[in-house]
Design a protein around this motif. Sequence first.
Motif, mmCIF file in Angstrom:
data_model
loop_
_atom_site.group_PDB
_atom_site.id
_atom_site.type_symbol
_atom_site.label_atom_id
_atom_site.label_comp_id
_atom_site.label_asym_id
_atom_site.label_seq_id
_atom_site.Cartn_x
_atom_site.Cartn_y
_atom_site.Cartn_z
ATOM 1 N N ASP A 116 0.846 -1.183 0.000
ATOM 2 C CA ASP A 116 0.000 0.000 0.000
ATOM 3 C C ASP A 116 0.893 1.249 0.000
ATOM 4 O O ASP A 116 1.007 1.957 0.986
ATOM 5 C CB ASP A 116 -0.907 -0.034 1.242
ATOM 6 C CG ASP A 116 -1.913 1.097 1.231
ATOM 7 O OD1 ASP A 116 -2.142 1.668 0.147
ATOM 8 O OD2 ASP A 116 -2.445 1.409 2.301
ATOM 9 N N THR A 117 1.530 1.476 -1.126
ATOM 10 C CA THR A 117 2.426 2.629 -1.232
ATOM 11 C C THR A 117 1.939 3.553 -2.337
ATOM 12 O O THR A 117 1.000 3.223 -3.064
ATOM 13 C CB THR A 117 3.864 2.182 -1.573
ATOM 14 O OG1 THR A 117 3.809 1.431 -2.793
ATOM 15 C CG2 THR A 117 4.458 1.322 -0.480
ATOM 16 N N GLU A 175 6.505 -2.657 -5.673
ATOM 17 C CA GLU A 175 6.876 -3.909 -5.008
ATOM 18 C C GLU A 175 5.680 -4.840 -5.045
ATOM 19 O O GLU A 175 4.842 -4.842 -4.156
ATOM 20 C CB GLU A 175 7.325 -3.659 -3.566
ATOM 21 C CG GLU A 175 8.810 -3.574 -3.400
ATOM 22 C CD GLU A 175 9.367 -2.200 -3.735
ATOM 23 O OE1 GLU A 175 10.240 -2.135 -4.603
ATOM 24 O OE2 GLU A 175 8.910 -1.230 -3.142
ATOM 25 N N VAL A 176 5.579 -5.610 -6.100
ATOM 26 C CA VAL A 176 4.367 -6.381 -6.359
ATOM 27 C C VAL A 176 4.416 -7.744 -5.693
ATOM 28 O O VAL A 176 3.401 -8.291 -5.308
ATOM 29 C CB VAL A 176 4.178 -6.553 -7.876
ATOM 30 C CG1 VAL A 176 3.019 -7.481 -8.186
ATOM 31 C CG2 VAL A 176 3.965 -5.198 -8.525
ATOM 32 N N TRP A 177 5.631 -8.260 -5.538
ATOM 33 C CA TRP A 177 5.783 -9.631 -5.054
ATOM 34 C C TRP A 177 6.318 -9.631 -3.630
ATOM 35 O O TRP A 177 7.168 -8.806 -3.271
ATOM 36 C CB TRP A 177 6.727 -10.410 -5.981
ATOM 37 C CG TRP A 177 6.206 -10.423 -7.377
ATOM 38 C CD1 TRP A 177 6.575 -9.605 -8.403
ATOM 39 C CD2 TRP A 177 5.164 -11.249 -7.899
ATOM 40 N NE1 TRP A 177 5.841 -9.878 -9.522
ATOM 41 C CE2 TRP A 177 4.962 -10.884 -9.244
ATOM 42 C CE3 TRP A 177 4.373 -12.268 -7.357
ATOM 43 C CZ2 TRP A 177 4.016 -11.510 -10.057
ATOM 44 C CZ3 TRP A 177 3.425 -12.888 -8.171
ATOM 45 C CH2 TRP A 177 3.265 -12.503 -9.499
ATOM 46 N N ARG A 178 5.846 -10.565 -2.869
ATOM 47 C CA ARG A 178 6.293 -10.684 -1.472
ATOM 48 C C ARG A 178 6.901 -12.070 -1.259
ATOM 49 O O ARG A 178 6.314 -13.076 -1.677
ATOM 50 C CB ARG A 178 5.105 -10.512 -0.529
ATOM 51 C CG ARG A 178 5.476 -10.728 0.923
ATOM 52 C CD ARG A 178 4.258 -10.547 1.806
ATOM 53 N NE ARG A 178 4.624 -10.681 3.200
ATOM 54 C CZ ARG A 178 3.781 -10.581 4.217
ATOM 55 N NH1 ARG A 178 2.505 -10.331 3.975
ATOM 56 N NH2 ARG A 178 4.192 -10.724 5.454
ATOM 57 N N ILE A 179 8.056 -12.089 -0.635
ATOM 58 C CA ILE A 179 8.652 -13.360 -0.250
ATOM 59 C C ILE A 179 8.371 -13.584 1.223
ATOM 60 O O ILE A 179 8.567 -12.684 2.044
ATOM 61 C CB ILE A 179 10.171 -13.369 -0.535
ATOM 62 C CG1 ILE A 179 10.390 -13.509 -2.044
ATOM 63 C CG2 ILE A 179 10.859 -14.510 0.223
ATOM 64 C CD1 ILE A 179 11.836 -13.447 -2.483
ATOM 65 N N GLY A 190 8.313 -6.537 -11.902
ATOM 66 C CA GLY A 190 8.028 -5.941 -10.593
ATOM 67 C C GLY A 190 9.087 -6.276 -9.575
ATOM 68 O O GLY A 190 9.928 -7.155 -9.774
ATOM 69 N N GLY A 191 9.041 -5.556 -8.468
ATOM 70 C CA GLY A 191 10.009 -5.757 -7.405
ATOM 71 C C GLY A 191 9.477 -6.698 -6.339
ATOM 72 O O GLY A 191 8.358 -7.213 -6.430
ATOM 73 N N VAL A 192 10.319 -6.908 -5.326
ATOM 74 C CA VAL A 192 10.000 -7.863 -4.266
ATOM 75 C C VAL A 192 10.155 -7.168 -2.917
ATOM 76 O O VAL A 192 11.057 -6.354 -2.737
ATOM 77 C CB VAL A 192 10.966 -9.071 -4.330
ATOM 78 C CG1 VAL A 192 10.673 -10.055 -3.210
ATOM 79 C CG2 VAL A 192 10.880 -9.763 -5.677
ATOM 80 N N TRP A 193 9.294 -7.491 -1.988
ATOM 81 C CA TRP A 193 9.465 -7.014 -0.612
ATOM 82 C C TRP A 193 9.311 -8.169 0.353
ATOM 83 O O TRP A 193 8.735 -9.205 0.011
ATOM 84 C CB TRP A 193 8.484 -5.885 -0.286
ATOM 85 C CG TRP A 193 7.036 -6.270 -0.257
ATOM 86 C CD1 TRP A 193 6.194 -6.377 -1.327
ATOM 87 C CD2 TRP A 193 6.248 -6.575 0.904
ATOM 88 N NE1 TRP A 193 4.936 -6.737 -0.913
ATOM 89 C CE2 TRP A 193 4.936 -6.869 0.447
ATOM 90 C CE3 TRP A 193 6.509 -6.627 2.256
ATOM 91 C CZ2 TRP A 193 3.896 -7.206 1.317
ATOM 92 C CZ3 TRP A 193 5.483 -6.965 3.132
ATOM 93 C CH2 TRP A 193 4.188 -7.243 2.656
#
Length: 149
Positions: free
Chosen positions: A64-65, A71-75, A106-109
Motif C-alpha cells: 500500500d504505497t 513492489e508487487v511480489w512478497r517473499i 516488478g520488485g519484491v518485498w
Amino acid sequence: MSELVLVSPADCLDLRSRILRPGQPLKACNYPGDADPRCLNAAVRLEDDGPLVAIGTLHHDPRDTDDASSEVWRIRGMAVEESCRRQGLGAQVLKTLQAVAEARGGGVWANVRTPAREFYAAHGFVAQGEEYELPGIGPHVLMTWRPAP
Ligand SMILES: CC(C)(COP(=O)(O)OP(=O)(O)OC[C@H]1O[C@@H](n2cnc3c(N)ncnc32)[C@H](O)[C@@H]1OP(=O)(O)O)[C@@H](O)C(=O)NCCC(=O)NCCS
C-alpha cells in the motif's frame, strides 16, 4: 546432491511450523496468498523423495504505497532445516523466487526477521526504515529488491 523442486503450500507446512511458528497452531502457518494461483513455493530436498529441507514462498502482494506497482511480489516463509544451514540451500530457494519475480515483472518485498537480514542483504535486498517488532514473532525489518534495469 540437492534438488530444487516446486511444491504446494501444504508441503511447506511442516517446515513453516517447526522453524517459523513453533508452538503455534498449524493454521498460523497458512498464508492468505497460498490459495492464489500466482503463489509459488520453491523447495530443496537432498535425496529423491526425501523430506524438504529448505522452503520459500512468492506471493502476489502489492504494498500500500504511492507507487503500488513498485513492489508487487512478497517473499515469505523462508526456512531451512537447522542442520542444513550455511550450505547455500536458502540461497538456492531465494534466487529461484527472485528469478521468477524478475520474469513476471516488478520488485519484491519481505518482512525480514532481523537475524536473517544479512542473508537477504547478500542477495541484493535493501533495508527500508527502522526495525520493528511483530508481536509473538520478534524484530523485523522491511527489505526490498528490484531486478537490475
Ligand atoms: C535465513 C535462512 C533461510 C538462511 O538459509 P541458509 O541456507 O542458511 O543460507 P545460505 O547458506 O544460502 O546463505 C547464503 C548467504 O547468506 C548469508 N547468511 C546466511 N545466514 C546468515 C547468518 N545467520 N548470518 C550472516 N549471514 C548469513 C551469508 O552471506 C551466506 O553466505 P556464506 O555462507 O557464504 O557466508 C536460515 O538461516 C533460516 O531458516 N533461518 C531461520 C528462519 C528464518 O529466520 N527465516 C527467514 C524469515 S524472514
